[in-house]
Design a protein around this motif. Structure first.
Motif: not given
Length: 263
Positions: A189-193, A182-187, A135-144
């Motif tokens: 929850a908040e963006h992928l339902a 937690s940062v991936h869990n939140r992503f 996915l072209p989003v920065q969830v953690d420290r990487y650009p994807v």
């Protein structure tokens, strides 16, 4: 209350799909809970049911329960002696290996003693990457952000085995508050339902406790996981509700890799 989805039922047992977040039975760790799978199924069927194995509260998926004490004893023995094949689907962080056996001893987590006092027990899980996505989003420290769909086949039955094995290998299951990030869990929850543990038991294979038959049951995923798979382009990996009954001798003579019968 939404009725539980029954996949197979006869006079001896019932196979159903357990919703995520539902406890199987009463527990000292959840004293405030009032809804349990065993009681809900009993009320739905109008008869007593006997649990013979467990799924963790946050895990969804296929479960079997007995409808008599004799069937329960035979099924419980089959589970304890590892005579039941269980398969799971998990969404994990990162690009998991194509196929690998995770062979890491695990300490039991029963809460009765400090972990340091619990012996490490052999534990083995076969995993296979079915698909992956970037996915072209920065969830953690990487650009994807990379995620994988993994099929897990536990060969032993340690508590939280799949979650702990995948986390130790570096591919924690999304939604795992204890072993994940937690940062991936939140992503999710908040963006992928998808605000929960993304682990589901999809397939059980076992000998019928009272008939000379081999029972194979697959269960379709619930709406949250189905919608997620559609969004990530994994529709081709969605399991369907399916039940197969095979004469026991014929089933056991099949080659597990090809499905062909041996002469």
């Amino acid at each position: 209350m939404t009725p539980l989805r029954i996949l197979f039922q006869d006079e001896h047992l019932v196979v159903l799909y357990k919703p995520a977040g539902l406890l199987v039975h009463r527990s000292k760790l959840a004293r405030g809970e009032t809804t349990f799978l065993v009681q809900q199924l009993r009320d739905q069927l109008g008869q007593r049911v006997y649990p013979v194995h467990r799924l963790d509260r946050p895990t969804a998926g296929v479960m079997v329960m007995a409808l008599s004490s004799s069937a329960a004893a035979r099924l419980s023995q089959a589970f304890s002696e590892r005579e039941v094949d269980k398969h799971y689907l998990a969404v994990v962080r990162g690009k998991a290996p194509e196929a690998e056996t995770l062979d890491y001893p695990l300490r039991e987590e029963d809460g009765s003693r400090p972990k340091a006092e619990m012996p490490a027990m052999p534990a083995r899980t076969d995993i296979q990457r079915l698909d992956s996505v970037e996915l072209p989003v920065q969830v953690d420290r990487y650009p994807v952000a990379r995620y994988s769909l993994v099929r897990a086949h536990p060969q032993t039955g340690r508590r939280h085995q799949i979650r702990r094995h995948l986390s130790r290998r570096g591919y924690p299951i999304i939604g795992d508050a204890k072993h994940g990030k937690s940062v991936h869990n939140r992503f999710f929850a908040e963006h992928l339902a998808a605000p929960r543990l993304l682990l589901a038991a999809i397939h059980l294979v076992f000998d019928h406790p009272c008939r000379d038959q081999r029972l194979e049951v697959s269960g379709a995923l619930d709406p949250v996981l189905t919608a997620l798979f559609e969004r990530l382009g994994w529709v081709g990996h969605l399991p369907q509700d399916q039940v197969t009954l095979t004469p026991r001798d014929a089933a056991r003579s099949r080659d597990p890799a090809t499905g062909e019968r041996h002469p």
